[in-house]
Design a protein around this motif. Structure first.
Motif, PDB file in Angstrom:
ATOM      1  N   ALA A 120       2.461   2.849   2.428  1.00  0.00           N
ATOM      2  CA  ALA A 120       2.503   3.270   3.911  1.00  0.00           C
ATOM      3  C   ALA A 120       4.439   3.052   4.669  1.00  0.00           C
ATOM      4  O   ALA A 120       4.484   3.752   5.262  1.00  0.00           O
ATOM      5  CB  ALA A 120       2.117   2.456   4.888  1.00  0.00           C
TER       6      ALA A 120
ATOM      7  N   GLY B 141       6.755   5.069   7.392  1.00  0.00           N
ATOM      8  CA  GLY B 141       5.597   4.547   8.501  1.00  0.00           C
ATOM      9  C   GLY B 141       5.942   3.258   9.394  1.00  0.00           C
ATOM     10  O   GLY B 141       5.069   2.275   9.309  1.00  0.00           O
TER      11      GLY B 141
ATOM     12  N   CYS C 164       0.824  -1.053   0.277  1.00  0.00           N
ATOM     13  CA  CYS C 164      -0.059  -0.612  -0.459  1.00  0.00           C
ATOM     14  C   CYS C 164       1.119   0.797  -0.041  1.00  0.00           C
ATOM     15  O   CYS C 164       0.017   2.395  -0.191  1.00  0.00           O
ATOM     16  CB  CYS C 164      -0.703   0.280   1.424  1.00  0.00           C
TER      17      CYS C 164
ATOM     18  N   CYS D 150       3.417  -4.275   7.619  1.00  0.00           N
ATOM     19  CA  CYS D 150       2.235  -3.498   7.678  1.00  0.00           C
ATOM     20  C   CYS D 150       1.248  -3.454   7.972  1.00  0.00           C
ATOM     21  O   CYS D 150       0.328  -4.904   7.542  1.00  0.00           O
ATOM     22  CB  CYS D 150       2.286  -2.934   6.170  1.00  0.00           C
TER      23      CYS D 150
ATOM     24  N   MET E 157       3.199   2.025  11.074  1.00  0.00           N
ATOM     25  CA  MET E 157       2.602   1.755  10.338  1.00  0.00           C
ATOM     26  C   MET E 157       2.765  -0.040  10.931  1.00  0.00           C
ATOM     27  O   MET E 157       2.245  -1.252  10.048  1.00  0.00           O
ATOM     28  CB  MET E 157       2.518   1.637   8.580  1.00  0.00           C
TER      29      MET E 157
ATOM     30  N   ARG F 296      -1.703  -2.165   7.568  1.00  0.00           N
ATOM     31  CA  ARG F 296      -2.557  -1.963   6.591  1.00  0.00           C
ATOM     32  C   ARG F 296      -2.539  -2.796   5.400  1.00  0.00           C
ATOM     33  O   ARG F 296      -3.914  -3.210   5.324  1.00  0.00           O
ATOM     34  CB  ARG F 296      -2.298  -0.494   6.183  1.00  0.00           C
TER      35      ARG F 296
END
Length: 134
Positions: free
Chosen positions: A13, A54, A11, A73, A57, A75
């Motif tokens: 991030a 990140g 993604c 991550c 994250m 996400r």
């Protein structure tokens, strides 16, 4: 020869840069974590790795001997790298997921030296009997 590569999770991030000598080889392991996630790694000294974005994250996962910190991550779930500190291997190291390198061509990926490790049996110095699926 070391070159600087930039990478990210799916993604975007989590982003990073890494100075890696890919001619020294990459590897895949058959431990349950690496095999299930298809983690393809290049190991480098921690000083050659920089997390750009990140940190907030990332989640950390350890198992077994709790030596390797598998970072992923929160996400998108992709594991762009892991880290560990083993004096016998040179101290603090990072294992970058080669598949997360954004600044590398498919042709270069296809030509990288690749070895296999029998992490399932803690026999890192040898290839498992079957490794075609990794």
């Amino acid at each position: 020869m070391k070159a600087t590569y930039h990478g990210s999770c799916h993604c975007g991030a989590v982003t990073f840069s890494a100075r890696i000598d890919l001619s020294r080889g990459t590897s895949r392991c058959n431990c349950s974590s690496c095999a299930k996630s298809r983690f393809w790694k290049a190991v480098l000294p921690a000083g050659d790795f920089a997390l750009k974005t990140g940190e907030d994250m990332l989640a950390d996962y350890t198992f077994g001997g709790h030596v390797i910190h598998h970072r992923f991550c929160t996400r998108c779930g992709v594991k762009p790298f892991g880290s560990f500190d083993m004096p016998e291997l040179g101290g603090a190291m990072v294992a970058v997921n080669v598949a997360c390198l954004d600044t590398i061509t498919p042709e270069t990926l296809a030509s990288l030296p690749l070895s296999y490790e029998d992490g399932r049996h803690d026999a890192w110095e040898r290839a498992p009997e079957v490794y075609d699926y990794l």
